[in-house]
Design an enzyme around this catalytic site. Structure first.
Site, PDB file in Angstrom:
ATOM      1  N   CYS A  44       1.882   8.037   2.226  1.00  0.00           N
ATOM      2  CA  CYS A  44       2.063   8.327   3.647  1.00  0.00           C
ATOM      3  C   CYS A  44       3.365   9.084   3.916  1.00  0.00           C
ATOM      4  O   CYS A  44       3.517   9.707   4.966  1.00  0.00           O
ATOM      5  CB  CYS A  44       2.038   7.037   4.463  1.00  0.00           C
ATOM      6  SG  CYS A  44       0.464   6.162   4.372  1.00  0.00           S
ATOM      7  N   ILE A 276     -17.996  -6.488  -9.862  1.00  0.00           N
ATOM      8  CA  ILE A 276     -17.196  -5.309  -9.525  1.00  0.00           C
ATOM      9  C   ILE A 276     -16.895  -5.304  -8.029  1.00  0.00           C
ATOM     10  O   ILE A 276     -17.807  -5.415  -7.203  1.00  0.00           O
ATOM     11  CB  ILE A 276     -17.914  -4.002  -9.918  1.00  0.00           C
ATOM     12  CG1 ILE A 276     -18.253  -3.997 -11.412  1.00  0.00           C
ATOM     13  CG2 ILE A 276     -17.046  -2.793  -9.567  1.00  0.00           C
ATOM     14  CD1 ILE A 276     -19.029  -2.779 -11.864  1.00  0.00           C
ATOM     15  N   ALA A 278     -14.495  -3.310  -4.793  1.00  0.00           N
ATOM     16  CA  ALA A 278     -13.905  -2.011  -4.455  1.00  0.00           C
ATOM     17  C   ALA A 278     -13.112  -2.125  -3.159  1.00  0.00           C
ATOM     18  O   ALA A 278     -13.491  -2.890  -2.256  1.00  0.00           O
ATOM     19  CB  ALA A 278     -14.976  -0.933  -4.326  1.00  0.00           C
TER      20      ALA A 278
END
Length: 564
Positions: A44, A276, A278
């Site tokens: 950022c 899994i 994310a």
């Protein structure tokens, strides 16, 4: 029994989930893979390196692999790209980008945090120009070194989102000539057009050549060709036209994808494979306001998602509230913050809504650093449910939008805002804070205490021959006024009632909308039925009209603009 967790990608999402996993267990083996040379950096802050606000590019790097090892016992591997996932074997295939070695690592749980890729259009002649995108420290260092080497007479930024605006500001601060090209007719799509006009004025006031409603079609040698046919020289071009989720690895592994090729996740950030997870810019997130899933490329949500994943892996309950897109951006001397839905979204959804538009001071007006704050509060009719808010000003806009965001999470209505107890002392705010004021006005609109029209409608009203009354004082009128309006100061209103028609609509305004609101109520209480307050007042009208007047040669509807 210890577990092995692999994290693909660093920065906000990946590095945060790895650190949280370690805080929850000292026994587990944690490996983090980052295909770039830096595992944790402040993405950022990248544009602020261009102006020297951040002096050295290495200052952008927050954590090294050595620090991760020493402080967290995390194996952070830079220049290592995960190129495949063997879900059946629960292994990933990794390529060491320096040595070329390809190896495999097993996992108990795998967390994907690949982020998003900047969009770089494949336009005719793009190979003839120097083009750049900004995603990481390598990108910004390359851009800065190229600028210093080329010494361009002109730089063009394409796209006016967060990155585009911040890049333009920092390049101007560094002393360069800059053009900003934006295909839509406004910058910063989270804002509605009436508020975006403030940013348009701020950009051109600071020397930016702002081109709206036109798009890049092709290039020649150090030259940009727009759809309109306009051509101009530019030795450096920076694309900031958006990002696309980096979901290639997930797609290759056969994981389910969501809207816009985001990685599909459930409320615990699990993918379609139960082993899994994310997080971050690559995943779909749920917006409880429009009840849809979409991409949200913001650092704050990524950090929260990372924490939630680590907790869920350790069987700690997590609440998934969804995300409503609270954001803030700086544009030279102005700050802009927004949350929730804007008018474009609400119209597309077919939601019945209205809004309050106010321009109060951000703190007690006697304070020398008080500034006007333009705030728009959108709400549902007839429930009063808060749907979104936008604020722009030189002062503390983020505080106000943070409060609105919190209220929205609590499912508050506009009536709740009227009685919020907020901190007050003259250097910080006013006894009736901007938030309270927005609630008052919105509640009055919802409950039909008075009626309003907006300055964005004024040109049409004037063309229709509408009666416009300015209730400011004579000295304010002399500084600038609406051409065709009639001056009846509020201090004289009750003695000049015979000048105000009752047989047709009358539209009243002052500088910000507050005095004209009092005038409207005074007239209503004396029998007028068809009076309207023009929200935002003369100051909002000046901002709304200025950019288009100046850039198109359109005939102004004000005798002079007054911004102070």
């Amino acid at each position: 029994m210890s577990k092995k967790y692999l994290v693909v990608g660093g920065v906000a999402g990946g590095a945060s989930v790895a650190a949280k996993l370690r805080r929850l267990s000292e026994e587990d083996h944690i490996v983090m893979f980052e295909k770039g040379p830096h595992v944790s950096f402040s993405n950022c802050c990248l544009p602020y390196y261009l102006s020297g606000t951040i002096e050295k590019s290495e200052d952008l790097v927050l954590m090294s692999p050595e620090k991760f090892d020493n402080q967290y016992n995390i194996d952070a591997r830079v220049n290592n790209e995960v190129i495949g996932i063997d879900r059946a074997a629960k292994e990933v295939e990794v390529k060491d980008l320096l040595s070329g070695e390809v190896y495999r690592e097993s996992y108990d749980k795998l967390i994907l945090s690949p982020g998003a890729q900047p969009i770089k259009p494949n336009l005719p002649g793009i190979e003839k120009v120097n083009t750049f995108t900004i995603r990481n420290v390598v990108d910004i260092d390359r851009l800065q070194q190229s600028i210093q080497s080329i010494k361009p007479k002109h730089i063009t930024v394409v796209g006016a989102g967060f990155i585009g605006i911040e890049t333009v500001e920092n390049l101007i601060e560094a002393g360069y000539s800059v053009t900003l090209v934006q295909s839509p007719d406004q910058v910063l799509k989270q804002f509605d057009g009436d508020l975006a006009q403030i940013m348009h004025k701020e950009l051109i006031d600071n020397g930016v050549n702002l081109i709206l409603g036109d798009r890049v079609e092709a290039f020649e040698k150090d030259e940009i060709i727009l759809k309109s046919g306009r051509r101009f020289k530019s030795e450096v071009i920076v694309f900031g036209i958006g990002v696309t989720p980096d979901s290639i690895l997930a797609k290759k592994a056969g994981l389910k994808l969501g809207k816009r090729d985001t990685i599909w996740v459930d409320h615990n950030y699990k993918t379609s494979d139960p082993d899994i997870y994310a997080v971050g810019d690559a995943i779909q997130v749920y917006n409880p306001l429009n009840r849809e899933y979409d991409m949200l490329a913001l650092a704050g949500p990524a950090l929260k998602q990372a924490r939630a994943v680590a907790m869920h892996i350790h069987n700690i309950p997590v609440v998934y509230p969804g995300y409503i897109g609270a954001s803030v951006v700086k544009c030279f001397n102005y700050n802009g913050a927004a949350v929730g839905l804007n008018e474009r979204s609400l119209k597309a959804m077919g939601i019945e809504y209205d809004y309050a538009f106010i321009v109060p001071k951000d703190k007690v007006g006697l304070m020398p650093d008080s500034e006007e704050l333009h705030m728009k509060l959108l709400f549902e009719k007839p429930t009063g449910r808060i749907l979104g808010a936008q604020a722009i000003g030189r002062g503390n806009v983020d505080k106000r939008i943070d409060v609105i965001s919190t209220a929205m999470r609590a499912k508050a209505t506009i009536d709740h805002l009227t009685d919020l107890e907020l901190c007050y002392a003259p250097p910080f705010g006013s006894a009736r804070d901007v938030i309270n004021m927005a609630g008052f006005v919105a509640s009055n609109i919802l409950h039909d205490t008075f009626r309003q029209r907006h300055m964005s409608e004024l040109r049409v009203l004037l063309e229709e021959g509408a009666t416009i009354i300015d209730v400011r004082e004579v000295d304010e009128w002399d500084e600038g006024h609406i051409i065709g309006a009639k001056l009846i100061p509020l201090s004289e209103l009750r003695n000049r009632l015979d000048e105000i028609p009752k047989d047709k609509p009358v539209y009243l305004h002052c500088r910000s909308g507050q005095r004209s609101y009092n005038a409207v109520l005074a007239l209503q209480n004396r029998g007028w039925k068809n009076v309207y307050n023009l929200s935002g007042g003369f100051i909002e009208l000046c901002f709304y009209e200025y950019y288009t007047d100046k850039t198109t040669g359109r005939e102004p509807i004000v005798s002079a603009y007054d911004f102070e």
